[in-house]
Scaffold this motif. Structure first.
Motif, PDB file in Angstrom:
ATOM      1  N   SER A  47       0.829  -1.206   0.000  1.00  0.00           N
ATOM      2  CA  SER A  47       0.000   0.000   0.000  1.00  0.00           C
ATOM      3  C   SER A  47       0.865   1.258   0.000  1.00  0.00           C
ATOM      4  O   SER A  47       0.539   2.235  -0.701  1.00  0.00           O
ATOM      5  CB  SER A  47      -0.936   0.001   1.215  1.00  0.00           C
ATOM      6  OG  SER A  47      -1.857  -1.063   1.144  1.00  0.00           O
ATOM      7  N   THR A  48       1.953   1.247   0.774  1.00  0.00           N
ATOM      8  CA  THR A  48       2.840   2.418   0.802  1.00  0.00           C
ATOM      9  C   THR A  48       3.464   2.655  -0.564  1.00  0.00           C
ATOM     10  O   THR A  48       3.553   3.797  -1.027  1.00  0.00           O
ATOM     11  CB  THR A  48       3.940   2.225   1.862  1.00  0.00           C
ATOM     12  OG1 THR A  48       3.332   2.001   3.136  1.00  0.00           O
ATOM     13  CG2 THR A  48       4.829   3.455   1.941  1.00  0.00           C
ATOM     14  N   LYS A  51       0.930   4.222  -2.738  1.00  0.00           N
ATOM     15  CA  LYS A  51       0.675   5.611  -2.353  1.00  0.00           C
ATOM     16  C   LYS A  51       1.787   6.530  -2.817  1.00  0.00           C
ATOM     17  O   LYS A  51       1.543   7.702  -3.148  1.00  0.00           O
ATOM     18  CB  LYS A  51       0.485   5.710  -0.832  1.00  0.00           C
ATOM     19  CG  LYS A  51      -0.850   5.130  -0.357  1.00  0.00           C
ATOM     20  CD  LYS A  51      -0.987   5.180   1.162  1.00  0.00           C
ATOM     21  CE  LYS A  51      -2.332   4.601   1.598  1.00  0.00           C
ATOM     22  NZ  LYS A  51      -2.482   4.590   3.070  1.00  0.00           N
ATOM     23  N   ILE A  56       0.340  10.296  -3.055  1.00  0.00           N
ATOM     24  CA  ILE A  56      -0.140  10.512  -1.686  1.00  0.00           C
ATOM     25  C   ILE A  56       1.043  10.675  -0.740  1.00  0.00           C
ATOM     26  O   ILE A  56       1.021  11.507   0.167  1.00  0.00           O
ATOM     27  CB  ILE A  56      -1.041   9.345  -1.249  1.00  0.00           C
ATOM     28  CG1 ILE A  56      -2.284   9.298  -2.141  1.00  0.00           C
ATOM     29  CG2 ILE A  56      -1.440   9.486   0.220  1.00  0.00           C
ATOM     30  CD1 ILE A  56      -3.159   8.081  -1.899  1.00  0.00           C
ATOM     31  N   HIS A  57       2.095   9.866  -0.933  1.00  0.00           N
ATOM     32  CA  HIS A  57       3.340   9.993  -0.168  1.00  0.00           C
ATOM     33  C   HIS A  57       4.467  10.381  -1.120  1.00  0.00           C
ATOM     34  O   HIS A  57       4.497   9.935  -2.269  1.00  0.00           O
ATOM     35  CB  HIS A  57       3.716   8.673   0.515  1.00  0.00           C
ATOM     36  CG  HIS A  57       2.769   8.218   1.570  1.00  0.00           C
ATOM     37  ND1 HIS A  57       2.138   9.086   2.437  1.00  0.00           N
ATOM     38  CD2 HIS A  57       2.356   6.962   1.920  1.00  0.00           C
ATOM     39  CE1 HIS A  57       1.368   8.390   3.266  1.00  0.00           C
ATOM     40  NE2 HIS A  57       1.484   7.110   2.974  1.00  0.00           N
ATOM     41  N   PRO A  76      -2.320  13.298  -6.190  1.00  0.00           N
ATOM     42  CA  PRO A  76      -3.014  12.200  -6.868  1.00  0.00           C
ATOM     43  C   PRO A  76      -3.501  12.563  -8.273  1.00  0.00           C
ATOM     44  O   PRO A  76      -3.450  11.725  -9.180  1.00  0.00           O
ATOM     45  CB  PRO A  76      -4.187  11.896  -5.922  1.00  0.00           C
ATOM     46  CG  PRO A  76      -3.670  12.272  -4.572  1.00  0.00           C
ATOM     47  CD  PRO A  76      -2.819  13.485  -4.810  1.00  0.00           C
ATOM     48  N   HIS A  88      -9.245   1.320  -6.252  1.00  0.00           N
ATOM     49  CA  HIS A  88      -8.944   1.074  -4.847  1.00  0.00           C
ATOM     50  C   HIS A  88      -9.824  -0.022  -4.267  1.00  0.00           C
ATOM     51  O   HIS A  88     -10.992  -0.177  -4.638  1.00  0.00           O
ATOM     52  CB  HIS A  88      -9.126   2.351  -4.028  1.00  0.00           C
ATOM     53  CG  HIS A  88      -8.166   3.437  -4.405  1.00  0.00           C
ATOM     54  ND1 HIS A  88      -6.850   3.435  -4.017  1.00  0.00           N
ATOM     55  CD2 HIS A  88      -8.331   4.555  -5.159  1.00  0.00           C
ATOM     56  CE1 HIS A  88      -6.243   4.501  -4.497  1.00  0.00           C
ATOM     57  NE2 HIS A  88      -7.119   5.198  -5.197  1.00  0.00           N
TER      58      HIS A  88
END
Length: 508
Positions: A47-48, A51, A56-57, A76, A88
């Motif tokens: 997930s990281t 992202k 997102i990150h 995003p 998602h």
């Protein structure tokens, strides 16, 4: 772009959070027209990594390359503008808006003076929905759709842009078998157009059916890439968890106790009718059927979320009336719900408070909650369920889906109920954690709990159950003992073929 140039590459990605190195020099690529599985246990970093890809990150090191061009995903919307589309697992739809408005949110076609071109919007949306073979149209309010159909709306979003890569995160979690066929057809169509597909799933049968390669993360590190046609489920599992996994089910070696729960001719409107069954102390009874068969509705009725229209519920041989969830809990019935985020957790609260929420009044020392007692409960079930979190202060909304599910399970186990109902116990949970939860369910039965397991996964219900109750169209069609059930007979029973089967045997 040459055929040898990946549609998308992530090179040397590093991401660190306070106390946690979530990604450690991870590299990953997907080729045009390839379906590339990304696998790993919950907390492995999948997930990281997505992202980071989705803006997102921001990575601490490494780069993202689309085609041959290094890019920075600051937001995003920038990812989508560069052809990276996400489907998602957890729905991100606006329930009050129409299907068309959700699909084109932020990109509504406009007329002169900036007015929305509704005719064009609906026409474009209906053309996409026709490709997906769904039973609703562009004007349908999203909040009126089933969870499965809402997932199809999420998928429809991927068909609105010139995608370079599409990321599917557990896309079949809420889909029926018929809807899965449509999804796989859509993926094949995207492949034919040269789109790279990243497919994240814990379902091995899907991975081996539709993917070309499988890459594995473990503990935030890249562990290897395998060609799907040249590997096995055992190889992939060992790469994921670092050990061989024993999926065999040991025969029950404990005697069953008295009947804990008896249900007689229970009905709830048109949802289910005349359900009769028993669950004994020390027994796991599995419920299996298609979506809409009435399995979850029976559980919700037993937990006081629905009012029965007829029938009787007996606990320890005494007829009882359950009027609310609080009433059910006080009488020893607990429910781990199917939808953890909507029904099982307070996402903004920490792990400890979520786990002890139902028993706060029992943990008070005077006017205050005894913090030490709460922490002790959390520590016990964190260790028992292998919940991966830096500590009890972690906000539940920041955990992976699998660890969130473990918090819900731990919350109800800590109440030590007589009857534990677990609806989709391993939805969105990796293969290693599934095995742990299956073993835990069997351990609970050995300790004397009466357990009901509702599952959409046949291997799961076969693996954990002493008896299996098959449902079709709101009715129980057949009850199987663990030593007599076969996959063929179970499929027949949930398909209506055995609708006129013999009367359901009761536990003696």
């Amino acid at each position: 772009m040459s055929e040898q140039t990946p549609a998308l590459r992530l090179e040397g990605i590093v991401k660190t959070f306070p106390g946690v190195r979530a990604l450690d020099n991870v590299s990953f690529s997907v080729m045009p027209g390839e379906v590339h599985a990304l696998m790993g246990e919950n907390g492995a970093g999948k997930s990281t990594l997505m992202k980071v890809l989705g803006g997102i990150h921001q990575p601490d090191a490494g780069q993202i390359i689309v085609g041959e061009q290094p890019v920075v995903m600051a937001l995003p919307l920038e990812a989508k503008a560069k052809g990276i589309v996400f489907i998602h697992q957890e729905l991100s739809l606006a329930g009050e808006l129409s299907v068309a408005e959700n699909i084109y949110l932020g990109e509504l076609p406009r007329k002169r003076l900036g007015l929305v071109d509704w005719a064009t919007l609906y026409a474009q949306t209906d053309a996409i929905l026709e490709r997906l073979k769904v039973g609703f149209d562009a004007r349908t309010r999203v909040g009126d759709l089933s969870i499965a159909n809402q997932q199809m709306v999420e998928i429809a979003r991927a068909l609105t842009v010139d995608a370079k890569a599409v990321i599917f995160d557990e896309p079949t979690a809420s889909l029926t078998d018929a809807e899965k066929v449509v999804l796989f057809d859509v993926i094949a169509s995207l492949q034919a157009q040269g789109v790279g597909i990243i497919y994240i799933s814990h379902r091995m049968e899907e991975i081996f059916k539709i993917t070309d390669r499988i890459s594995v993360l473990r503990d935030g590190q890249f562990r290897g890439t395998l060609k799907t046609a040249e590997t096995t489920e055992e190889d992939v599992t060992q790469l994921m968890i670092g050990r061989k996994l024993d999926l065999s089910r040991a025969a029950s070696d404990h005697e069953l106790g008295d009947v804990a729960l008896e249900v007689r001719d229970l009905s709830c409107g048109k949802l289910f009718n005349d359900a009769s069954f028993t669950v004994r102390y020390g027994e796991v009874v599995g419920f299996y059927g298609l979506i809409g068969a009435g399995r979850t509705e029976i559980a919700e009725t037993l937990f006081g979320l629905r009012d029965p229209s007829g029938g009787h519920i007996l606990l320890d041989g005494q007829e009882t009336r359950i009027q609310s969830p609080a009433d059910a809990i006080s009488k020893g019935i607990s429910l781990v719900p199917e939808d953890r985020k909507e029904q099982g957790l307070v996402l903004g609260m920490n792990c400890r408070d979520n786990m002890t929420l139902p028993q706060v009044d029992d943990l008070k020392a005077g006017p205050f909650v005894a913090e030490g007692a709460e922490i002790a409960i959390f520590d016990q079930y964190r260790d028992k369920l292998d919940i991966r979190t830096p500590g009890w202060r972690q906000i539940v909304g920041n955990l992976s889906g699998g660890n969130q599910q473990k918090i819900v399970i731990g919350k109800w186990l800590s109440m030590r109920p007589k009857v534990l109902i677990v609806d989709e116990p391993t939805r969105g949970i990796d293969v290693g954690s599934k095995s742990e939860i299956h073993n835990l369910i069997r351990e609970l039965a050995a300790q004397g709990y009466a357990v009901i397991v509702i599952s959409s996964e046949m291997p799961e219900v076969l693996h954990v159950s002493d008896r299996i109750i098959a449902m079709y169209g709101g009715r129980i069609t057949r009850t199987f003992g663990a030593d007599e059930v076969t996959e063929d007979s179970l499929i027949q029973a949930i398909s209506g073929i055995s609708h006129a089967a013999e009367p359901q045997p009761q536990a003696s």
